[in-house]
Design an enzyme around this catalytic site. Structure first.
Site, PDB file in Angstrom:
ATOM      1  N   HIS A 223      89.733 -47.108 -61.802  1.00  0.00           N
ATOM      2  CA  HIS A 223      89.338 -48.424 -61.311  1.00  0.00           C
ATOM      3  C   HIS A 223      88.098 -48.360 -60.425  1.00  0.00           C
ATOM      4  O   HIS A 223      87.474 -49.384 -60.156  1.00  0.00           O
ATOM      5  CB  HIS A 223      90.497 -49.128 -60.587  1.00  0.00           C
ATOM      6  CG  HIS A 223      90.830 -48.592 -59.240  1.00  0.00           C
ATOM      7  ND1 HIS A 223      91.908 -47.773 -58.993  1.00  0.00           N
ATOM      8  CD2 HIS A 223      90.243 -48.779 -58.029  1.00  0.00           C
ATOM      9  CE1 HIS A 223      91.975 -47.487 -57.708  1.00  0.00           C
ATOM     10  NE2 HIS A 223      90.965 -48.077 -57.091  1.00  0.00           N
ATOM     11  N   ASP A 256      95.009 -44.194 -64.436  1.00  0.00           N
ATOM     12  CA  ASP A 256      94.045 -44.514 -63.378  1.00  0.00           C
ATOM     13  C   ASP A 256      93.281 -43.268 -62.946  1.00  0.00           C
ATOM     14  O   ASP A 256      93.060 -43.023 -61.756  1.00  0.00           O
ATOM     15  CB  ASP A 256      94.720 -45.172 -62.175  1.00  0.00           C
ATOM     16  CG  ASP A 256      93.709 -45.887 -61.265  1.00  0.00           C
ATOM     17  OD1 ASP A 256      92.574 -46.124 -61.715  1.00  0.00           O
ATOM     18  OD2 ASP A 256      94.059 -46.179 -60.114  1.00  0.00           O
ATOM     19  N   SER A 338      89.907 -45.035 -52.619  1.00  0.00           N
ATOM     20  CA  SER A 338      90.350 -44.767 -53.988  1.00  0.00           C
ATOM     21  C   SER A 338      89.536 -43.657 -54.637  1.00  0.00           C
ATOM     22  O   SER A 338      88.301 -43.655 -54.588  1.00  0.00           O
ATOM     23  CB  SER A 338      90.231 -46.033 -54.833  1.00  0.00           C
ATOM     24  OG  SER A 338      91.133 -47.014 -54.384  1.00  0.00           O
TER      25      SER A 338
END
Length: 495
Positions: A223, A256, A338
């Site tokens: 992402h 992910d 992230s």
């Protein structure tokens, strides 16, 4: 974790003779003054040059305990004497030894330097003022000698004219032990990058990644790079500020996970060591590194607060979710963390920071809420398998059971749907689940020894395995509990 200044403790400054209570009376020049030397006068008794005065006095200061009264060899530079007071205090300077050049034609050792010819002479003040001035100058000379002596003692024995004392702040002195948080961070930071992803449509954002190998592969979240994966620009900036263009090697939406490659990788890349996420225990220390809200090279700490936490999160560019059986940590993780590494106390990567729990609802990698102490990381054992597959083939491979399950919660498990996507069969004919005897409507309650409470939990557990692995599923059908041995199949790519 603190440092202290050292080196000046316990250094005692020798006592010096005190200033006489009565001002001295000028005396005649000493008899041993060589020919051609100018006898000291009241106007030239204290040298104008501070360097000459301190040099003489440093030589004449006592080097041991003071003895009253001061001897000629240890007194400060004398005040001038008048002929009428010859032999009075203070005594004349010592005779010049031969090794000091006394036999030559130069100035006498310790003799004052005469003023420049054009220097104006100040008018002589009355006796009391002149005496006070002489006493003050003598005292000032003593203070100067003490300063010189202290500086000489604090140095290496040579005089360089500086008495500055500075705290030690060199990088070598500030190094921390490898077992400390500072030591782990200092070693890991040069291998962590801040990723800037700018899509062709102007959409983009900031995330984190870390060096996976010496060839220039960077491991991060899908992402983080999704907006610029097909068209756009990706850059990776190291902690030293150097920026490099990058491209996507492969990405796995369901996991992910994404792998980038620096287009022109620098030499000397240091990959972060990978740990074993299976051996992590609740309560183990954690260190997270990333760029929360764009603040690059941020280090936070915490512990593993839970394991095998089922998490589903979106990539921000589609309506599809990723699933993980995550490591939960209370280390502060925010948007921008992230893709960054979650390290153990030894500095090994045990997970990839991927999602946070938000008070605004749900857990999502793209949530703009701040940390509330609930962050989730993809276990590194799973991420490593995915990364190796992406580097080899450019596409992910998922283990599957060949059945569609509902994403509803509060069902007491993972219920196999009545039908699959687009009206297809919920249980793939001749697939792993069908071969094990599973049917639509069955509710799977355990995956090996792990309790399954929902569809996301089951998918997260399946994706921690590899195609071909054999697992045991416990399920309920018509109020009865049964088990089935399932050999996991595979699905290539995201669909």
């Amino acid at each position: 974790m603190s440092t202290e200044n050292e080196g000046n403790e316990g250094t005692a400054v020798p006592a010096v003779p005190s200033v006489p209570s009565a001002p001295p009376v000028p005396a005649a020049a000493p008899e041993h003054t060589p020919d051609g030397a100018t006898p000291p006068t009241a106007a030239t008794s204290v040298p104008d040059s501070g360097a000459d005065a301190t040099t003489y006095q440093e030589q004449s200061l006592p080097q041991s305990q003071p003895t009253p009264p001061p001897s000629p060899a240890h007194q400060p530079y004398p005040a001038p004497q008048s002929p009428a007071a010859a032999g009075a205090w203070p005594p004349p300077p010592p005779a010049v030894p031969s090794y000091a050049g006394g036999g030559g034609g130069g100035p006498v050792w310790g003799a004052p330097v005469p003023p420049a010819p054009d220097a104006p002479r100040k008018p002589r003040a009355n006796g009391l003022i002149a005496a006070v001035a002489v006493a003050a100058l003598v005292a000032g000379g003593i203070g100067g000698a003490l300063g010189f002596w202290a500086a000489d003692r604090n140095g290496d024995g040579s005089s360089n004219g500086s008495t500055t004392v500075a705290a030690s702040d060199t990088p070598k002195d500030l190094r921390r032990a490898d077992g400390t948080v500072a030591g782990v961070a200092a070693k890991a930071l040069p291998s962590v990058v801040t990723i800037d992803a700018q899509g062709g449509d102007g959409e983009g954002g900031t995330g984190t990644g870390f060096v996976y190998d010496k060839e220039g592969h960077i491991l991060t979240n899908n992402h983080v790079v999704a907006s610029a994966a097909d068209s756009g620009q990706l850059t990776a900036t190291f902690s030293n500020g150097k920026k490099y263009d990058a491209e996507v090697v492969g990405r796995a939406q369901g996991y992910d996970v994404a792998v980038l490659k620096l287009k022109k990788p620098p030499s000397g890349l240091a990959p972060l060591a990978l740990g074993n996420s299976e051996s992590v225990a609740v309560g183990d220390s954690t260190i997270a590194i990333g760029a929360p809200f764009g603040l690059s090279n941020t280090v936070t700490t915490g512990i593993i607060s839970a394991k095998n936490r089922p998490v589903a999160s979106g990539d921000g560019s589609s309506n599809k979710n990723s699933y993980m059986s995550a490591l939960q940590t209370d280390a502060s993780i925010n948007p921008g963390n992230s893709g960054g590494p979650l390290l153990d106390a030894g500095g090994a990567v045990i997970g990839i920071n991927s999602a946070i729990q938000s008070t605004s609802g749900g857990s999502a990698g793209q949530s703009q809420a701040g940390s509330i102490g609930l962050g989730f990381a993809i276990p590194i054992n799973q991420a490593k398998n995915v990364a190796e597959q992406l580097i080899r083939t450019g596409q992910p491979v998922y283990p599957v059971i060949g059945a569609t399950v509902t994403m509803e919660e509060k069902t007491g498990g993972a219920a196999i749907s009545a039908e699959g996507a687009g009206g297809t069969a919920a249980v793939t004919p001749n697939g792993p689940a069908a071969k094990a005897g599973l049917k639509a409507g069955d509710v799977i309650t355990k995956f090996n020894d792990t309790v399954v409470d929902s569809g996301p939990t089951l998918i997260g557990e399946i994706w921690t395995r590899k195609p071909g692995d054999k697992v045991t599923l416990t399920y309920k059908r018509d109020g009865r509990t049964a088990t089935a041995e399932v050999t996991l199949g595979e699905r290539k790519g995201d669909s």
